[in-house]
Enzyme design. Structure first.
Site, PDB file in Angstrom:
ATOM      1  N   ARG A   1       1.182  -1.455  -0.148  1.00 41.14           N
ATOM      2  CA  ARG A   1       0.245  -0.400   0.267  1.00 41.14           C
ATOM      3  C   ARG A   1       0.539   1.249  -0.095  1.00 41.14           C
ATOM      4  O   ARG A   1       0.849   1.871   0.635  1.00 41.14           O
ATOM      5  CB  ARG A   1      -1.073   0.435   1.171  1.00 41.14           C
ATOM      6  CG  ARG A   1      -2.047  -1.230   0.815  1.00 41.14           C
ATOM      7  CD  ARG A   1      -2.990  -1.035  -0.138  1.00 41.14           C
ATOM      8  NE  ARG A   1      -4.015  -2.259   0.088  1.00 41.14           N
ATOM      9  CZ  ARG A   1      -3.254  -3.643  -0.084  1.00 41.14           C
ATOM     10  NH1 ARG A   1      -2.327  -3.597  -1.082  1.00 41.14           N
ATOM     11  NH2 ARG A   1      -4.244  -4.641  -0.074  1.00 41.14           N
TER      12      ARG A   1
ATOM     13  N   SER B   1     -11.485  -1.868   2.601  1.00 38.73           N
ATOM     14  CA  SER B   1     -11.019  -2.485   3.625  1.00 38.73           C
ATOM     15  C   SER B   1     -10.697  -0.693   4.377  1.00 38.73           C
ATOM     16  O   SER B   1      -9.222  -0.228   4.580  1.00 38.73           O
ATOM     17  CB  SER B   1      -9.910  -3.594   3.130  1.00 38.73           C
ATOM     18  OG  SER B   1     -10.153  -4.372   2.696  1.00 38.73           O
TER      19      SER B   1
ATOM     20  N   GLU C   1      -5.724   1.836   6.308  1.00 40.69           N
ATOM     21  CA  GLU C   1      -5.538   1.805   5.051  1.00 40.69           C
ATOM     22  C   GLU C   1      -5.973   3.136   4.257  1.00 40.69           C
ATOM     23  O   GLU C   1      -5.869   3.693   3.488  1.00 40.69           O
ATOM     24  CB  GLU C   1      -6.185   0.877   4.492  1.00 40.69           C
ATOM     25  CG  GLU C   1      -5.542   0.516   2.912  1.00 40.69           C
ATOM     26  CD  GLU C   1      -5.912  -0.687   2.615  1.00 40.69           C
ATOM     27  OE1 GLU C   1      -6.406  -1.216   1.054  1.00 40.69           O
ATOM     28  OE2 GLU C   1      -5.758  -2.109   3.183  1.00 40.69           O
TER      29      GLU C   1
END
Length: 306
Positions: free
Chosen positions: A180, A230, A300
């Site tokens: 990420r 998420s 996230e």
């Protein structure tokens, strides 16, 4: 930095280019998949790549805060809104071309569309991205991934605008892709387009795999409610959803926000949540998981504004 909103509005209109648009006091709940967030002082959608580069350079030179927004699928804007300019990279910069097994996609192109274009040409390797509700720019920026696939596996180069307005082509190695993460999250460069290399495959098998992933998403994820996907990064050696479940937080609520009973890794907006409801619930989840497992959950979702 203080700035005159009306003057900046007029300046952005000049810079937005043909087909570009500017909106004052733009409610960010209309531009994010969480469907929450206060107003941005100004929201501009540049009409083309040149306008985008001109706008970012001008804002930087004048010290005006700005934030680049794609599909708004991995972001939470606080209730106070954003003091500055949101630059939306959307349909005006969404051109996609395919030559052989190479896909060239501009930053505003949706992953779902690019995946379908690849599948239509019997190109395999991008199936994992077919259900991610984001754009190419955002996906490159955060090295988006799902079901074992990541952008770093298929992106061979990225064209970006540097902070001085110059254009640079980054090799895959220079993109510094990680979990990420990419170089663009650190260096302030603006992703303009990506070059994606795929492999020839069997169209029927590619489509079947995409359908299988779609069904898995529908059965396991709360796609019927607003969310940002998420909510938490995957902790090393663990799964966020499992830790949240074990902490007894599945289904927990705060105001209009809820930890999804369907998938504990998702915080959802039950229809009337505020950004603060979501933030408070995230903090509560982090606290409970830390207490029960000793693991620090990182978001996230990117949080801006205030």
């Amino acid at each position: 930095m203080e700035f005159n909103k009306e003057e900046l509005y007029r300046k952005l209109l000049q810079l937005a280019g043909s087909g570009g648009s500017v909106r004052m006091d733009a409610p960010m709940k209309e531009y994010t998949t969480f469907r929450v967030g206060g107003p941005a002082d100004l929201l501009v959608e540049p009409g083309d790549v040149n306008s985008l580069v001109t706008i970012t350079t001008a804002l930087k030179e004048n010290g005006v805060p700005y934030y680049l927004l794609g599909n708004g699928s991995n972001i939470l804007v606080r209730d106070e809104g954003f003091r500055g300019v949101i630059i939306k990279i959307g349909r005006k910069m969404s051109n996609v071309s395919v030559t052989g097994n190479v896909v060239e996609a501009e930053a505003g192109a949706m992953l779902s569309y690019v995946s379908k274009e690849a599948a239509a040409r019997s190109l395999a390797g991008m199936e994992f991205a077919s259900g991610i509700p984001g754009s190419i720019g955002g996906a490159v920026f955060m090295n988006a991934g799902a079901y074992g696939g990541e952008m770093k596996q298929i992106v061979t180069s990225v064209t970006a605008a540097e902070q001085d307005g110059s254009i640079r082509v980054y090799s895959a190695d220079e993109c510094d892709f990680g979990y990420r993460h990419s170089a663009f999250a650190d260096n302030g460069s603006v992703v303009l387009s990506a070059r994606i290399e795929l492999e020839k495959g069997d169209k029927a098998q590619i489509l079947a795999y995409m359908n299988d992933l779609s069904e898995r998403r529908r059965s396991k994820q709360p796609l019927n409610l607003p969310s940002a996907g998420s909510t938490f990064k995957r902790p090393e050696g663990h799964y966020a959803g499992q830790l949240i479940d074990e902490a007894g937080m599945r289904g927990a609520s705060y105001g209009g926000a809820q930890v999804s009973p369907k998938h504990a890794g998702f915080v959802v907006n039950n229809g009337n949540a505020t950004a603060d409801d979501i933030l408070q619930l995230i903090k509560l989840v982090q606290m409970r998981v830390k207490e029960t497992s000793g693991v620090d959950l990182e978001t996230e979702v990117r949080i801006i504004g205030g």
